[in-house]
Design an enzyme around this catalytic site. Structure first.
Site, PDB file in Angstrom:
ATOM      1  N   ASP A  16      41.249 -20.689  -8.563  1.00 55.93           N
ATOM      2  CA  ASP A  16      42.117 -19.546  -8.259  1.00 55.93           C
ATOM      3  C   ASP A  16      43.561 -19.988  -8.034  1.00 55.93           C
ATOM      4  O   ASP A  16      44.457 -19.175  -7.917  1.00 55.93           O
ATOM      5  CB  ASP A  16      41.619 -18.833  -6.986  1.00 55.93           C
ATOM      6  CG  ASP A  16      40.232 -18.254  -7.191  1.00 55.93           C
ATOM      7  OD1 ASP A  16      39.987 -17.735  -8.294  1.00 55.93           O
ATOM      8  OD2 ASP A  16      39.403 -18.337  -6.268  1.00 55.93           O
ATOM      9  N   HIS A  17      43.759 -21.276  -7.978  1.00 54.82           N
ATOM     10  CA  HIS A  17      45.103 -21.776  -7.619  1.00 54.82           C
ATOM     11  C   HIS A  17      45.473 -22.915  -8.565  1.00 54.82           C
ATOM     12  O   HIS A  17      45.485 -24.088  -8.171  1.00 54.82           O
ATOM     13  CB  HIS A  17      45.088 -22.273  -6.164  1.00 54.82           C
ATOM     14  CG  HIS A  17      46.459 -22.601  -5.620  1.00 54.82           C
ATOM     15  ND1 HIS A  17      47.098 -23.794  -5.790  1.00 54.82           N
ATOM     16  CD2 HIS A  17      47.305 -21.851  -4.897  1.00 54.82           C
ATOM     17  CE1 HIS A  17      48.289 -23.792  -5.195  1.00 54.82           C
ATOM     18  NE2 HIS A  17      48.434 -22.634  -4.643  1.00 54.82           N
TER      19      HIS A  17
END
Lengths: 158, 129
Positions: free
Chosen positions: A33-34
């Site tokens: 997600d990052h």
């Protein structure tokens, strides 16, 4: 699950200095997600990794008689990023230890290059400092103290 | 060799620049720690840590920044410091200047006692023994 952001201590000199390794892996869910297209180790989690490395150093200084909380990040500077496959080394050097807590200077290395420096401060979280009753041992759980077992005898970390 | 007040001030200035993230020209003797330099409660502990290291001194808890004053009903009544409270503060803080505060000892004005010069005075007393 325990929030542990270091893999192993490689050096531990009580009251002086600690060095821990963190291997960044794409198996870690948060990296997806990052960010999905370009996974990068969040700087906040590198600060947490340093806080854990240094927090154990400060906690061990009084034999884990008190829990230790991160009180302040005075400085956190990063000059580059870390991505999956990188090995991070958190090196924490005690700047000050006192009856109320301590402060450290930390350096983050990535595959041998310095990519960050951090100064942080810890406070002993006992009843007199916080002003109310606290659960005993809520910071230094067994899994945390086990990280130190190669360096200190069982009797040193009650 | 004893340190001069200017040398002490410069080290205190370095301490506050590092702990509070302020510029050195903001750290004047009359600057107040809270209002002018933006210090929060945890910063006071950080300042104590730094001073101990910078000057190689021990600062017992409550000596530089006294505690257990404001929560004592004998010392604070109706938001004002009582005469007993003022006396206690003066006894515990010979390094502070109370001339403005004692004109109107409103406890909301108490942070104004904590100036850069207050720290310089404290350290001067300490390093001179």
């Amino acid at each position: 699950m325990r929030w542990i952001w270091i893999d192993r201590f490689t050096e531990f000199e009580p009251r002086t200095r600690a060095v821990a390794i963190k291997n960044v892996s794409l198996a870690e869910e948060h990296l997806h997600d990052h960010w999905q297209a370009y996974p990068v180790m969040p700087a906040s989690l590198m600060i947490e990794g340093m806080a854990q490395t240094a927090g154990l150093l400060v906690g061990q200084a009084d034999g884990f008689a008190n829990d230790v909380v991160l009180a302040k990040v005075t400085r956190a500077e990063f000059t580059d990023i870390a991505t999956p496959g990188d090995q991070l080394i958190y090196e924490a050097i005690v700047e000050h230890l006192g009856e109320a807590g301590g402060s450290i200077e930390g350096t983050i290395h990535r595959n041998g290059d310095v990519i960050g420096n951090i100064r942080m401060m810890f406070s002993y979280a006992n009843e007199s400092a916080i002003g109310r009753e606290l659960p005993k041992g809520f910071v230094f759980t067994e899994s945390f103290q086990r990280l130190l077992s190669p360096f200190i005898g069982d009797g040193d970390h009650a | 060799m004893p340190m001069s007040e200017q040398e002490i001030f410069e080290k205190v200035q370095e301490t506050l620049v590092e702990t509070l993230g302020v510029d050195d020209d903001e750290v004047t003797p009359e600057a107040t720690l809270r209002e002018d330099l933006g210090a929060e409660s945890i910063d006071f502990l950080d300042i104590v840590f730094h001073l101990e290291k910078a000057f190689d001194i021990k600062i017992p808890r409550g000596e530089l920044f006294p505690d257990n004053i404001l929560n004592n009903p004998e010392f604070v009544q109706d938001g004002k410091m009582t005469d007993a409270g003022l006396k206690e503060l003066k006894d515990r803080m010979p390094h502070a200047d109370f001339s403005d505060f004692e004109q109107d000892p409103d406890i909301n004005k108490m942070p104004e006692i904590f100036k850069v010069q207050t720290i310089v005075n404290y350290v001067s007393n300490k390093v001179d023994g």
